[in-house]
Design an enzyme around this catalytic site. Structure first.
Site, PDB file in Angstrom:
ATOM      1  N   ASP A 149      -0.874  -9.475  -5.547  1.00 15.05           N
ATOM      2  CA  ASP A 149       0.332  -8.902  -5.047  1.00 15.05           C
ATOM      3  C   ASP A 149       1.233  -9.974  -4.564  1.00 15.05           C
ATOM      4  O   ASP A 149       1.978 -10.862  -5.686  1.00 15.05           O
ATOM      5  CB  ASP A 149       0.322  -7.696  -4.301  1.00 15.05           C
ATOM      6  CG  ASP A 149       1.629  -6.748  -4.221  1.00 15.05           C
ATOM      7  OD1 ASP A 149       1.972  -6.436  -5.203  1.00 15.05           O
ATOM      8  OD2 ASP A 149       1.777  -6.435  -3.189  1.00 15.05           O
ATOM      9  N   ARG A 199     -10.104   5.439  -4.042  1.00 15.87           N
ATOM     10  CA  ARG A 199     -10.847   4.185  -4.577  1.00 15.87           C
ATOM     11  C   ARG A 199     -11.900   4.464  -5.518  1.00 15.87           C
ATOM     12  O   ARG A 199     -12.171   3.823  -6.539  1.00 15.87           O
ATOM     13  CB  ARG A 199     -11.473   3.639  -3.508  1.00 15.87           C
ATOM     14  CG  ARG A 199     -10.725   2.763  -2.359  1.00 15.87           C
ATOM     15  CD  ARG A 199     -11.581   1.852  -1.298  1.00 15.87           C
ATOM     16  NE  ARG A 199     -11.060   1.619  -0.336  1.00 15.87           N
ATOM     17  CZ  ARG A 199      -9.979   0.750  -0.094  1.00 15.87           C
ATOM     18  NH1 ARG A 199     -10.081  -0.415  -0.935  1.00 15.87           N
ATOM     19  NH2 ARG A 199      -9.687   0.283   1.046  1.00 15.87           N
ATOM     20  N   LYS A 220       0.022  -8.841 -10.185  1.00 20.35           N
ATOM     21  CA  LYS A 220       1.415  -8.317 -10.310  1.00 20.35           C
ATOM     22  C   LYS A 220       2.339  -9.488 -10.054  1.00 20.35           C
ATOM     23  O   LYS A 220       2.793  -9.723  -8.960  1.00 20.35           O
ATOM     24  CB  LYS A 220       1.611  -7.208  -9.037  1.00 20.35           C
ATOM     25  CG  LYS A 220       1.381  -6.012  -9.318  1.00 20.35           C
ATOM     26  CD  LYS A 220       2.053  -5.409  -8.089  1.00 20.35           C
ATOM     27  CE  LYS A 220       1.177  -4.008  -7.716  1.00 20.35           C
ATOM     28  NZ  LYS A 220       1.626  -3.519  -6.070  1.00 20.35           N
ATOM     29  N   GLU A 232     -11.163 -10.596  -6.712  1.00 14.66           N
ATOM     30  CA  GLU A 232     -10.208  -9.902  -5.903  1.00 14.66           C
ATOM     31  C   GLU A 232      -9.723  -8.488  -6.878  1.00 14.66           C
ATOM     32  O   GLU A 232      -9.981  -8.588  -8.063  1.00 14.66           O
ATOM     33  CB  GLU A 232      -8.894 -10.651  -5.839  1.00 14.66           C
ATOM     34  CG  GLU A 232      -7.841 -10.505  -4.786  1.00 14.66           C
ATOM     35  CD  GLU A 232      -8.054  -9.472  -3.677  1.00 14.66           C
ATOM     36  OE1 GLU A 232      -8.742  -8.503  -3.557  1.00 14.66           O
ATOM     37  OE2 GLU A 232      -7.209  -9.925  -2.676  1.00 14.66           O
ATOM     38  N   ASP A 233      -9.267  -7.386  -6.142  1.00 13.10           N
ATOM     39  CA  ASP A 233      -8.838  -6.329  -6.720  1.00 13.10           C
ATOM     40  C   ASP A 233      -7.416  -6.730  -7.422  1.00 13.10           C
ATOM     41  O   ASP A 233      -7.315  -6.312  -8.691  1.00 13.10           O
ATOM     42  CB  ASP A 233      -8.813  -4.906  -6.151  1.00 13.10           C
ATOM     43  CG  ASP A 233      -8.012  -5.275  -4.684  1.00 13.10           C
ATOM     44  OD1 ASP A 233      -7.547  -6.448  -4.474  1.00 13.10           O
ATOM     45  OD2 ASP A 233      -7.803  -4.161  -4.122  1.00 13.10           O
ATOM     46  N   ASP A 236      -6.683   1.399  -3.196  1.00 14.37           N
ATOM     47  CA  ASP A 236      -6.631   2.885  -2.303  1.00 14.37           C
ATOM     48  C   ASP A 236      -5.242   2.833  -1.923  1.00 14.37           C
ATOM     49  O   ASP A 236      -4.263   1.985  -2.095  1.00 14.37           O
ATOM     50  CB  ASP A 236      -7.338   2.554  -1.200  1.00 14.37           C
ATOM     51  CG  ASP A 236      -6.765   1.810  -0.206  1.00 14.37           C
ATOM     52  OD1 ASP A 236      -6.545   0.602  -0.416  1.00 14.37           O
ATOM     53  OD2 ASP A 236      -6.433   2.387   0.912  1.00 14.37           O
ATOM     54  N   LYS A 246     -12.007  -4.053   0.766  1.00 19.50           N
ATOM     55  CA  LYS A 246     -12.968  -3.205   0.008  1.00 19.50           C
ATOM     56  C   LYS A 246     -12.774  -3.033  -1.664  1.00 19.50           C
ATOM     57  O   LYS A 246     -13.533  -2.458  -2.452  1.00 19.50           O
ATOM     58  CB  LYS A 246     -12.817  -1.955   0.671  1.00 19.50           C
ATOM     59  CG  LYS A 246     -13.171  -1.848   1.920  1.00 19.50           C
ATOM     60  CD  LYS A 246     -12.925  -0.446   2.472  1.00 19.50           C
ATOM     61  CE  LYS A 246     -13.171  -0.388   4.193  1.00 19.50           C
ATOM     62  NZ  LYS A 246     -12.292   1.006   4.373  1.00 19.50           N
ATOM     63  N   GLY A 247     -11.440  -3.540  -1.796  1.00 17.54           N
ATOM     64  CA  GLY A 247     -10.923  -3.390  -3.129  1.00 17.54           C
ATOM     65  C   GLY A 247     -11.801  -3.913  -4.576  1.00 17.54           C
ATOM     66  O   GLY A 247     -11.679  -3.240  -5.361  1.00 17.54           O
ATOM     67  N   PHE A 266       2.890   0.579  -7.149  1.00 18.60           N
ATOM     68  CA  PHE A 266       1.817   0.726  -6.355  1.00 18.60           C
ATOM     69  C   PHE A 266       0.769   1.529  -7.185  1.00 18.60           C
ATOM     70  O   PHE A 266       0.922   2.553  -7.455  1.00 18.60           O
ATOM     71  CB  PHE A 266       2.163   1.436  -5.005  1.00 18.60           C
ATOM     72  CG  PHE A 266       0.991   1.363  -3.785  1.00 18.60           C
ATOM     73  CD1 PHE A 266       0.860   0.218  -3.211  1.00 18.60           C
ATOM     74  CD2 PHE A 266      -0.117   2.271  -4.070  1.00 18.60           C
ATOM     75  CE1 PHE A 266      -0.247   0.052  -2.400  1.00 18.60           C
ATOM     76  CE2 PHE A 266      -1.045   2.337  -3.151  1.00 18.60           C
ATOM     77  CZ  PHE A 266      -1.085   1.130  -2.380  1.00 18.60           C
ATOM     78  N   VAL A 267      -0.621   0.875  -7.383  1.00 18.79           N
ATOM     79  CA  VAL A 267      -1.562   1.358  -8.107  1.00 18.79           C
ATOM     80  C   VAL A 267      -2.768   1.866  -7.283  1.00 18.79           C
ATOM     81  O   VAL A 267      -2.980   1.317  -6.330  1.00 18.79           O
ATOM     82  CB  VAL A 267      -1.928   0.591  -9.310  1.00 18.79           C
ATOM     83  CG1 VAL A 267      -0.699   0.608 -10.481  1.00 18.79           C
ATOM     84  CG2 VAL A 267      -2.362  -0.847  -8.731  1.00 18.79           C
TER      85      VAL A 267
HETATM   86  P1  IMP Z   1      -1.128  -9.391  -1.527  1.00 23.12           P
HETATM   87  O1  IMP Z   1       0.268  -8.734  -1.267  1.00 23.12           O
HETATM   88  O2  IMP Z   1      -1.235 -10.292  -2.619  1.00 23.12           O
HETATM   89  O3  IMP Z   1      -1.743 -10.144  -0.322  1.00 23.12           O
HETATM   90  O4  IMP Z   1      -2.344  -8.214  -1.714  1.00 23.12           O
HETATM   91  C1  IMP Z   1      -3.139  -7.756  -0.693  1.00 23.12           C
HETATM   92  C2  IMP Z   1      -4.182  -6.733  -0.729  1.00 23.12           C
HETATM   93  O5  IMP Z   1      -3.277  -5.605  -0.852  1.00 23.12           O
HETATM   94  C3  IMP Z   1      -4.560  -6.538  -2.109  1.00 23.12           C
HETATM   95  O6  IMP Z   1      -5.825  -7.380  -2.388  1.00 23.12           O
HETATM   96  C4  IMP Z   1      -5.068  -5.378  -2.314  1.00 23.12           C
HETATM   97  O7  IMP Z   1      -6.186  -5.188  -1.713  1.00 23.12           O
HETATM   98  C5  IMP Z   1      -3.872  -4.561  -1.630  1.00 23.12           C
HETATM   99  N1  IMP Z   1      -2.718  -4.151  -2.657  1.00 23.12           N
HETATM  100  C6  IMP Z   1      -1.622  -4.745  -3.124  1.00 23.12           C
HETATM  101  N2  IMP Z   1      -0.882  -4.231  -4.137  1.00 23.12           N
HETATM  102  C7  IMP Z   1      -1.734  -3.041  -4.077  1.00 23.12           C
HETATM  103  C8  IMP Z   1      -1.590  -2.032  -5.159  1.00 23.12           C
HETATM  104  O8  IMP Z   1      -0.703  -1.817  -5.828  1.00 23.12           O
HETATM  105  N3  IMP Z   1      -2.491  -0.905  -4.576  1.00 23.12           N
HETATM  106  C9  IMP Z   1      -3.320  -0.869  -3.889  1.00 23.12           C
HETATM  107  N4  IMP Z   1      -3.711  -2.106  -3.068  1.00 23.12           N
HETATM  108  C10 IMP Z   1      -2.796  -3.025  -3.383  1.00 23.12           C
HETATM  109 MG    MG Z   2      -7.792  -6.937  -2.080  1.00 26.12          MG
END
Ligand code: IMP
Ligand code: MG
Length: 183
Positions: A101, A163, A129, A97-98, A157, A42-43, A150-151
């Site tokens: 990470d 959100r 990140k 993507e939002d 969210d 949903k991000g 963590f943002v």
């Molecule tokens: P990934 O670790 O790159 O697989 O991130 C997966 C998903 O986790 C991202 O698309 C976000 O929706 C969520 N996420 C990662 N880091 C953060 C953060 O700092 N705040 C909120 N959601 C996050």
């Molecule tokens: Mg996401």
């Protein structure tokens, strides 16, 4: 500012300027093509809608919903909660993507999408990140690089909260420790 937020990392104004820049760049890069923007729910909601308003070429929009996070921790296991409505075979795909990470969600999605034989796939993320990366993912368009914090806000969210904030901020430690939720 919301009382649970300790620090604003990126303001509404900074976001708006940067999103417009990204949209202009993408419109230029994809001129003469008709890309499909795939929002990762949903991000992506705020970012995708703001970005699309400034895209000046023809395009399609579709959605995926992935799940991996619980609180501030990634479970490391990515699942498809909602799949695309349309085929992406022979299409230019831009994943919206939002935040990237660990990169595990994007690795999962790229692998999943490649089997559907698109013409091309690029990643466009509001936040990057790089210090948190566990797998090597190539991000074509990134709004802002941020430190390993963590943002929340602008679609992101914590326990499905925050959100709706129009800026990107860091929640207070006390709120995380309390594990605040609406439920
Ligand atoms: P990934 O670790 O790159 O697989 O991130 C997966 C998903 O986790 C991202 O698309 C976000 O929706 C969520 N996420 C990662 N880091 C953060 C953060 O700092 N705040 C909120 N959601 C996050
Ligand atoms: Mg996401």
């Amino acid at each position: 500012m919301h009382t649970d937020i300790g620090e604003v990392l990126i303001t509404e104004e900074q976001i708006s300027v940067r999103v417009k820049e990204l949209a202009e760049k993408i419109s230029k890069d994809y001129k003469g093509r008709c890309p499909v923007f795939v929002g990762v729910l949903k991000g992506c909601v705020f970012f995708l809608s703001d970005l699309l308003k400034h895209i000046t070429i023809d395009c399609n929009v579709d959605f995926m919903c992935l799940s991996s996070y619980s609180g501030t921790q990634s479970t490391g296991i990515v699942r498809t909660v909602l799949d695309l409505k349309e085929s992406i075979e022979d299409r230019d795909v831009v994943i919206v993507e939002d935040i990237v990470d660990s990169g595990l969600s994007m690795e999962y999605l790229l692998h999943n999408f490649r089997s559907r034989r698109p013409k091309s796939i690029k990643i466009c993320t509001m936040l990057d990140k790089p210090a948190a990366r566990k797998v090597n993912i190539s991000v074509k368009y990134a709004g802002f690089e941020i430190p390993e914090k963590f943002v929340v806000g602008y679609g992101l969210d914590f326990n499905e909260l925050y959100r709706n904030l129009p800026y990107i901020g860091v929640i207070k430690k006390s709120v995380v420790e309390k594990d605040k939720t609406c439920r």
